[in-house]
Design an enzyme around this catalytic site. Structure first.
Site, PDB file in Angstrom:
ATOM      1  N   ARG A  91      32.891 -10.883 -31.561  1.00 12.33           N
ATOM      2  CA  ARG A  91      32.586  -9.510 -31.160  1.00 12.33           C
ATOM      3  C   ARG A  91      33.450  -8.991 -30.015  1.00 12.33           C
ATOM      4  O   ARG A  91      33.843  -9.756 -29.130  1.00 12.33           O
ATOM      5  CB  ARG A  91      31.108  -9.406 -30.783  1.00 12.33           C
ATOM      6  CG  ARG A  91      30.212  -9.673 -31.982  1.00 12.33           C
ATOM      7  CD  ARG A  91      28.735  -9.688 -31.653  1.00 12.33           C
ATOM      8  NE  ARG A  91      27.961  -9.791 -32.891  1.00 12.33           N
ATOM      9  CZ  ARG A  91      27.727 -10.934 -33.529  1.00 12.33           C
ATOM     10  NH1 ARG A  91      28.168 -12.081 -33.039  1.00 12.33           N
ATOM     11  NH2 ARG A  91      27.055 -10.941 -34.654  1.00 12.33           N
ATOM     12  N   HIS A 104      34.251  -9.327 -36.124  1.00 13.43           N
ATOM     13  CA  HIS A 104      35.194  -9.966 -37.058  1.00 13.43           C
ATOM     14  C   HIS A 104      36.311  -9.051 -37.564  1.00 13.43           C
ATOM     15  O   HIS A 104      36.622  -9.041 -38.754  1.00 13.43           O
ATOM     16  CB  HIS A 104      34.414 -10.556 -38.235  1.00 13.43           C
ATOM     17  CG  HIS A 104      33.532 -11.710 -37.868  1.00 13.43           C
ATOM     18  ND1 HIS A 104      33.796 -12.549 -36.825  1.00 13.43           N
ATOM     19  CD2 HIS A 104      32.360 -12.172 -38.419  1.00 13.43           C
ATOM     20  CE1 HIS A 104      32.845 -13.480 -36.748  1.00 13.43           C
ATOM     21  NE2 HIS A 104      31.960 -13.274 -37.693  1.00 13.43           N
ATOM     22  N   HIS A 138      35.701 -18.623 -41.436  1.00  9.44           N
ATOM     23  CA  HIS A 138      34.247 -18.459 -41.439  1.00  9.44           C
ATOM     24  C   HIS A 138      33.589 -19.157 -42.631  1.00  9.44           C
ATOM     25  O   HIS A 138      32.853 -18.534 -43.398  1.00  9.44           O
ATOM     26  CB  HIS A 138      33.875 -16.983 -41.393  1.00  9.44           C
ATOM     27  CG  HIS A 138      32.517 -16.725 -40.819  1.00  9.44           C
ATOM     28  ND1 HIS A 138      31.362 -17.269 -41.348  1.00  9.44           N
ATOM     29  CD2 HIS A 138      32.126 -16.021 -39.740  1.00  9.44           C
ATOM     30  CE1 HIS A 138      30.338 -16.876 -40.636  1.00  9.44           C
ATOM     31  NE2 HIS A 138      30.767 -16.118 -39.640  1.00  9.44           N
ATOM     32  N   ASP A 176      23.476 -18.790 -32.403  1.00  7.98           N
ATOM     33  CA  ASP A 176      24.626 -17.946 -32.730  1.00  7.98           C
ATOM     34  C   ASP A 176      25.363 -17.670 -31.420  1.00  7.98           C
ATOM     35  O   ASP A 176      25.488 -16.529 -31.001  1.00  7.98           O
ATOM     36  CB  ASP A 176      24.148 -16.648 -33.406  1.00  7.98           C
ATOM     37  CG  ASP A 176      25.282 -15.858 -34.051  1.00  7.98           C
ATOM     38  OD1 ASP A 176      26.438 -16.289 -33.924  1.00  7.98           O
ATOM     39  OD2 ASP A 176      24.999 -14.816 -34.658  1.00  7.98           O
ATOM     40  N   GLU A 213      32.656 -21.992 -36.002  1.00  6.50           N
ATOM     41  CA  GLU A 213      33.902 -21.224 -35.963  1.00  6.50           C
ATOM     42  C   GLU A 213      34.663 -21.567 -34.693  1.00  6.50           C
ATOM     43  O   GLU A 213      34.250 -21.190 -33.601  1.00  6.50           O
ATOM     44  CB  GLU A 213      33.567 -19.727 -36.006  1.00  6.50           C
ATOM     45  CG  GLU A 213      32.739 -19.322 -37.226  1.00  6.50           C
ATOM     46  CD  GLU A 213      31.727 -18.213 -36.907  1.00  6.50           C
ATOM     47  OE1 GLU A 213      32.147 -17.101 -36.588  1.00  6.50           O
ATOM     48  OE2 GLU A 213      30.513 -18.478 -36.973  1.00  6.50           O
TER      49      GLU A 213
HETATM   50  C1  GLA Z   1      29.370 -14.936 -36.943  1.00 10.11           C
HETATM   51  C2  GLA Z   1      28.536 -14.194 -35.992  1.00 10.11           C
HETATM   52  C3  GLA Z   1      27.178 -14.002 -36.563  1.00 10.11           C
HETATM   53  C4  GLA Z   1      27.261 -13.300 -37.911  1.00 10.11           C
HETATM   54  C5  GLA Z   1      28.174 -14.054 -38.815  1.00 10.11           C
HETATM   55  C6  GLA Z   1      28.398 -13.307 -40.102  1.00 10.11           C
HETATM   56  O1  GLA Z   1      28.964 -16.235 -37.049  1.00 10.11           O
HETATM   57  O2  GLA Z   1      28.475 -14.798 -34.723  1.00 10.11           O
HETATM   58  O3  GLA Z   1      26.393 -13.257 -35.690  1.00 10.11           O
HETATM   59  O4  GLA Z   1      27.749 -12.007 -37.729  1.00 10.11           O
HETATM   60  O5  GLA Z   1      29.404 -14.272 -38.193  1.00 10.11           O
HETATM   61  O6  GLA Z   1      27.226 -12.916 -40.708  1.00 10.11           O
END
Ligand code: GLA
Length: 322
Positions: A52, A77, A151, A223, A287
């Site tokens: 982000r 992304h 991803h 996350d 990731e």
């Molecule tokens: C990344 C983000 C998540 C989500 C995924 C896609 O992992 O950190 O919050 O947006 O991508 O769904």
């Protein structure tokens, strides 16, 4: 791998009984990938800026840039049409014993609001140690920011086989970067000690995911970006996932400073892929990356790329069984 998004469509590896299964989520046709309902970035290359950027804004050399806020209020992304939705030029660069595919994408100056003509090259290589290696490189003709990742979502028992909450994970991180409720880092580099984010020794993923913890609430699970202990630039073990059911083990090595551990909290059973419907927390993503929103946090490792520099980074996924 498909040249659409440079996407990994399948990763077939044996379990402890030598049974081969695809452990990466994805679709068996291109329509699955291009469908509007596919908002999950399954297996895709992510750029120009993975994760982000707060309010779709960043400053570089005193100039304020605006990129699409495709996950309002933030950019996620790469914007509306990131590298996951572009066609890459593919070239077979295999050597004996190591099949290898080189993908190239030229991202025009100003694409999705990012400055500089970016030449991006990503090479996928397999070897006989059951490793999948990804080499990323890039150059630019103007100062820019860059964060490249892949991803892929993994379920080591196979897609559609249930939740990943019983898997064990180790993350080589003493610190992580807590986020606000829109999942933008606050800027703090917080110790994992004494929190549900401490995976320095292998722990069951579901063990503390339900704990009363603001970070877990914001993300509806894990996350967050973990700050890897190794010196950035040196390849080191970042994560290890063990699936007790199949015996499959995945280790991730990288030279990147961070890794996003995401427990599939946005999966909600609406996407139908290989193996069935993708339910809540039925896969995980790891990731390797620069920290999210780095251009807006001077205390984070810099994600800038300048003309004359060559960006290079590698990540290895090693599969084995136990
Ligand atoms: C990344 C983000 C998540 C989500 C995924 C896609 O992992 O950190 O919050 O947006 O991508 O769904």
């Amino acid at each position: 791998i498909t040249n659409y998004g440079g996407t990994i469509t399948a990763v077939r590896v044996p379990d402890r009984h030598k049974k081969i299964e695809d452990v990466a989520l994805g679709f068996d046709s291109i329509e699955g990938y291009t469908a509007k309902s596919n908002t999950g970035y399954f297996g895709a290359l992510i750029g120009r800026y993975a994760n982000r950027l707060a309010n779709g804004t960043f400053k570089l050399d005193g100039h304020e840039y605006h990129v699409p806020a495709n996950e309002p209020p933030n950019m996620l992304h790469g914007g509306n049409r990131g590298f996951d939705k572009r066609i890459w030029q593919a070239k077979d660069v295999s050597k004996p014993g190591s099949p290898s595919l080189q993908l190239h994408y030229l991202s025009a100056d100003g694409e999705e609001g990012f400055p500089g003509t970016l030449q991006a090259t990503v090479t996928y290589t397999l070897n006989d140690k059951n490793e999948l290696r990804i080499d990323y490189s890039a150059t630019t003709d103007k100062d820019t920011v860059l964060n490249l990742t892949n991803h892929s979502y993994f379920n080591l028992s196979g897609p559609g086989s249930g939740s990943i909450l019983d898997d064990k994970i180790m993350l080589a991180a003493d610190h992580y970067t807590p986020v606000n409720k829109t999942l933008i880092p606050t800027g703090e580099i917080a110790p994992v000690a004494g929190t549900p984010f401490d995976f320095r020794t292998s722990m069951v993923i579901g063990g503390r995911i339900g704990a009363s913890n603001e970070q877990l609430k914001f993300a509806n699970g894990y996350d967050q970006n973990f700050v890897l202990n190794h010196k950035p630039g040196a390849m080191a073990l970042a994560a290890k996932v063990e699936d007790p059911k199949s015996g499959r083990v995945m280790e991730i090595f990288t030279d990147q400073p961070g890794i996003q551990f995401y427990t599939g909290n946005f999966l909600n059973g609406t996407v139908h892929g290989v193996g069935g419907v993708y339910k809540f927390r039925s896969a995980l993503a790891l990731e390797t990356q620069h920290f999210p929103d780095s251009p807006n946090h001077p205390n984070f490792p810099s994600a800038e790329l300048k003309p004359g520099e060559k960006f290079h980074s590698s990540t290895i996924y090693r599969f084995s069984t136990e």
